[in-house]
Design an enzyme around this catalytic site. Structure first.
Site, PDB file in Angstrom:
ATOM      1  N   ARG A 144       3.416   7.622   4.744  1.00  0.00           N
ATOM      2  CA  ARG A 144       2.769   7.080   3.552  1.00  0.00           C
ATOM      3  C   ARG A 144       1.273   7.928   3.618  1.00  0.00           C
ATOM      4  NH1 ARG A 144       5.701   2.229   2.059  1.00  0.00           N
ATOM      5  NH2 ARG A 144       4.639   1.424   0.385  1.00  0.00           N
ATOM      6  N   ARG A 181       7.940 -11.107  -3.996  1.00  0.00           N
ATOM      7  CA  ARG A 181       7.287 -10.590  -3.081  1.00  0.00           C
ATOM      8  C   ARG A 181       5.687 -11.169  -3.073  1.00  0.00           C
ATOM      9  NH1 ARG A 181       9.115  -4.733  -1.337  1.00  0.00           N
ATOM     10  NH2 ARG A 181       6.922  -4.388  -1.517  1.00  0.00           N
ATOM     11  N   LYS A 239      12.521   3.443  -5.001  1.00  0.00           N
ATOM     12  CA  LYS A 239      13.066   4.066  -3.613  1.00  0.00           C
ATOM     13  C   LYS A 239      14.156   2.991  -2.960  1.00  0.00           C
ATOM     14  CE  LYS A 239       8.798   3.837  -2.082  1.00  0.00           C
ATOM     15  NZ  LYS A 239       8.212   3.261  -3.256  1.00  0.00           N
ATOM     16  N   ARG A 279      -1.938  -1.834  -4.780  1.00  0.00           N
ATOM     17  CA  ARG A 279      -1.168  -0.777  -4.054  1.00  0.00           C
ATOM     18  C   ARG A 279      -1.067   0.461  -4.980  1.00  0.00           C
ATOM     19  NH1 ARG A 279       4.030  -4.606  -4.806  1.00  0.00           N
ATOM     20  NH2 ARG A 279       5.174  -2.754  -3.831  1.00  0.00           N
ATOM     21  N   ARG A 338      10.480  -7.963 -10.188  1.00  0.00           N
ATOM     22  CA  ARG A 338      11.344  -8.050  -9.153  1.00  0.00           C
ATOM     23  C   ARG A 338      11.387  -9.255  -8.550  1.00  0.00           C
ATOM     24  NH1 ARG A 338      10.299  -3.679  -4.748  1.00  0.00           N
ATOM     25  NH2 ARG A 338       8.426  -4.787  -4.695  1.00  0.00           N
TER      26      ARG A 338
HETATM   27  P1  AP5 Z   1      12.793  -1.035  -5.859  1.00  0.00           P
HETATM   28  O1  AP5 Z   1      13.677  -0.142  -5.823  1.00  0.00           O
HETATM   29  O2  AP5 Z   1      12.538  -2.270  -4.941  1.00  0.00           O
HETATM   30  O3  AP5 Z   1      11.375   0.026  -5.682  1.00  0.00           O
HETATM   31  P2  AP5 Z   1      10.558   0.555  -4.829  1.00  0.00           P
HETATM   32  O4  AP5 Z   1      10.255   1.853  -4.978  1.00  0.00           O
HETATM   33  O5  AP5 Z   1      11.458   0.343  -3.445  1.00  0.00           O
HETATM   34  O6  AP5 Z   1       9.491  -0.385  -4.580  1.00  0.00           O
HETATM   35  P3  AP5 Z   1       8.686  -1.075  -3.346  1.00  0.00           P
HETATM   36  O7  AP5 Z   1       7.639  -2.125  -3.883  1.00  0.00           O
HETATM   37  O8  AP5 Z   1       9.524  -1.771  -2.275  1.00  0.00           O
HETATM   38  O9  AP5 Z   1       7.906   0.195  -2.559  1.00  0.00           O
HETATM   39  P4  AP5 Z   1       6.824  -0.111  -1.775  1.00  0.00           P
HETATM   40  O10 AP5 Z   1       6.554   1.573  -1.102  1.00  0.00           O
HETATM   41  O11 AP5 Z   1       5.503  -0.355  -2.382  1.00  0.00           O
HETATM   42  O12 AP5 Z   1       7.064  -1.011  -0.868  1.00  0.00           O
HETATM   43  P5  AP5 Z   1       7.463  -0.993   0.752  1.00  0.00           P
HETATM   44  O13 AP5 Z   1       8.231  -2.401   1.271  1.00  0.00           O
HETATM   45  O14 AP5 Z   1       7.692   0.598   1.366  1.00  0.00           O
HETATM   46  O15 AP5 Z   1      12.472  -1.428  -7.535  1.00  0.00           O
HETATM   47  C1  AP5 Z   1      11.593  -2.317  -7.947  1.00  0.00           C
HETATM   48  C2  AP5 Z   1      12.255  -2.988  -9.245  1.00  0.00           C
HETATM   49  O16 AP5 Z   1      12.779  -2.329 -10.309  1.00  0.00           O
HETATM   50  C3  AP5 Z   1      13.448  -4.035  -8.689  1.00  0.00           C
HETATM   51  O17 AP5 Z   1      13.378  -5.064  -9.191  1.00  0.00           O
HETATM   52  C4  AP5 Z   1      14.497  -3.293  -9.086  1.00  0.00           C
HETATM   53  O18 AP5 Z   1      15.772  -3.921  -9.684  1.00  0.00           O
HETATM   54  C5  AP5 Z   1      14.121  -2.592 -10.448  1.00  0.00           C
HETATM   55  N1  AP5 Z   1      14.617  -1.207 -11.089  1.00  0.00           N
HETATM   56  C6  AP5 Z   1      15.049  -0.140  -9.848  1.00  0.00           C
HETATM   57  N2  AP5 Z   1      15.323   0.893 -10.481  1.00  0.00           N
HETATM   58  C7  AP5 Z   1      15.379   0.829 -11.744  1.00  0.00           C
HETATM   59  C8  AP5 Z   1      15.843   1.303 -13.010  1.00  0.00           C
HETATM   60  N3  AP5 Z   1      16.309   2.628 -12.809  1.00  0.00           N
HETATM   61  N4  AP5 Z   1      15.681   0.919 -14.122  1.00  0.00           N
HETATM   62  C9  AP5 Z   1      15.114  -0.661 -14.238  1.00  0.00           C
HETATM   63  N5  AP5 Z   1      14.874  -1.302 -13.181  1.00  0.00           N
HETATM   64  C10 AP5 Z   1      14.917  -0.662 -11.958  1.00  0.00           C
HETATM   65  O19 AP5 Z   1       5.702  -1.351   1.384  1.00  0.00           O
HETATM   66  C11 AP5 Z   1       5.301  -2.522   1.202  1.00  0.00           C
HETATM   67  C12 AP5 Z   1       4.048  -2.689   2.283  1.00  0.00           C
HETATM   68  O20 AP5 Z   1       4.499  -2.582   3.674  1.00  0.00           O
HETATM   69  C13 AP5 Z   1       2.920  -1.838   1.990  1.00  0.00           C
HETATM   70  O21 AP5 Z   1       2.052  -2.051   0.867  1.00  0.00           O
HETATM   71  C14 AP5 Z   1       2.325  -1.692   3.429  1.00  0.00           C
HETATM   72  O22 AP5 Z   1       1.354  -2.617   3.365  1.00  0.00           O
HETATM   73  C15 AP5 Z   1       3.643  -1.889   4.540  1.00  0.00           C
HETATM   74  N6  AP5 Z   1       3.948  -0.452   4.708  1.00  0.00           N
HETATM   75  C16 AP5 Z   1       5.280  -0.131   4.471  1.00  0.00           C
HETATM   76  N7  AP5 Z   1       5.541   1.303   4.925  1.00  0.00           N
HETATM   77  C17 AP5 Z   1       4.385   1.588   5.691  1.00  0.00           C
HETATM   78  C18 AP5 Z   1       3.747   2.876   6.104  1.00  0.00           C
HETATM   79  N8  AP5 Z   1       4.727   3.688   6.305  1.00  0.00           N
HETATM   80  N9  AP5 Z   1       2.479   2.699   6.663  1.00  0.00           N
HETATM   81  C19 AP5 Z   1       1.647   1.665   6.197  1.00  0.00           C
HETATM   82  N10 AP5 Z   1       2.169   0.511   5.723  1.00  0.00           N
HETATM   83  C20 AP5 Z   1       3.274   0.500   5.158  1.00  0.00           C
END
Ligand code: AP5
Length: 216
Positions: free
Chosen positions: A88, A160, A13, A171, A127
């Protein structure tokens, strides 16, 4: 363009959001990034959310909804936005619908990135993030020239807390239990577009732009 990106942790994402936000000239609003910035700056919000994030649990709806409401009221979001990581759960999706309905600016689409769990684990465990500019790298799929150093700004890379294996499992469970139901919610609303999120970063961006071009 008013767009939500949804998909499991590690679906790509954040990676796709950078390209899509630039393509449509809209701000990329990541609730996870806003929370991590608050943790880094030791704000009261950061202190409140840190433990939840490190355990892979969702932060409370009241804190998250308020944060998003404020962010959507900022001037740069008035001509569109890309929400990444919000909503979410169905409660957050309903709050978002209410916020946008008050503004008379409904969503254009919800883009779901669909991917197998085995690929997710490989993406998350490798990552590495730059402490300085926040760019995500990957030890195998997008390695930097020198280990531990960002190619873009020479900042230091870190893993992270929630990318450790035991937290990744939690997660994924939280995604299935609490976030996956929003996919049916948005399907019913007629907003859902699903694309395959396997393949190279540029292939996926192209798929996303092609799929989104059909709605305008
Ligand atoms: P990346 O693009 O970083 O993936 P992502 O989908 O953004 O993954 P996240 O882990 O950031 O998502 P998340 O939803 O768990 O985290 P968030 O920060 O929202 O890609 C991942 C890796 O793959 C990278 O190394 C990249 O280089 C590689 N990659 C990407 N595309 C690729 C491809 N095509 N081929 C190969 N490699 C590739 O949330 C974190 C925490 O915040 C949650 O657990 C929660 O505690 C809190 N939080 C956030 N939002 C809320 C909410 N709305 N409500 C409550 N708690 C929340």
């Amino acid at each position: 363009m008013r767009l939500v990106l949804v998909g499991p942790p590690g679906a790509g994402k954040g990676t796709q959001a950078q390209f899509l936000a630039s393509h449509y000239s809209i701000p990329h609003i990541s609730t996870g990034d806003i929370m991590r910035a608050n943790i880094k700056a030791s704000t009261p919000l950061g202190l409140e959310v840190k433990a939840y994030m490190e355990r892979g649990e969702l932060v409370s709806d009241s804190v998250t909804n308020e944060m998003v409401r404020n962010r959507l009221n900022e001037a740069d979001a008035s001509h569109g936005f890309l929400l990444d990581g919000f909503p979410r759960n169905v409660g957050q999706a309903e709050v978002l619908r209410a916020i946008l309905s008050e503004k008379k600016t409904p969503l254009d689409a919800v883009l779901e990135l669909s991917i197998k769990t085995s690929e997710i684990v490989a993406r998350l465990s490798g990552r590495r993030i730059c402490r300085n500019c926040g760019k995500a790298w990957h030890v195998d799929f997008e390695p930097t020239q020198a280990d531990g150093t960002c190619d873009a700004c020479q900042g230091e890379l870190y893993q992270r807390e929630d990318d450790k294996e035991e937290v990744i499992t939690r997660r994924l469970q939280v995604f299935e239990e609490q976030t996956a139901p929003i996919i049916s919610f948005y399907r019913t609303e007629g907003l859902l577009i699903t694309i395959n999120a396997s393949g190279s970063v540029s292939e996926i961006t192209e798929r996303a732009i092609t799929a989104l071009s059909r709605i305008h």
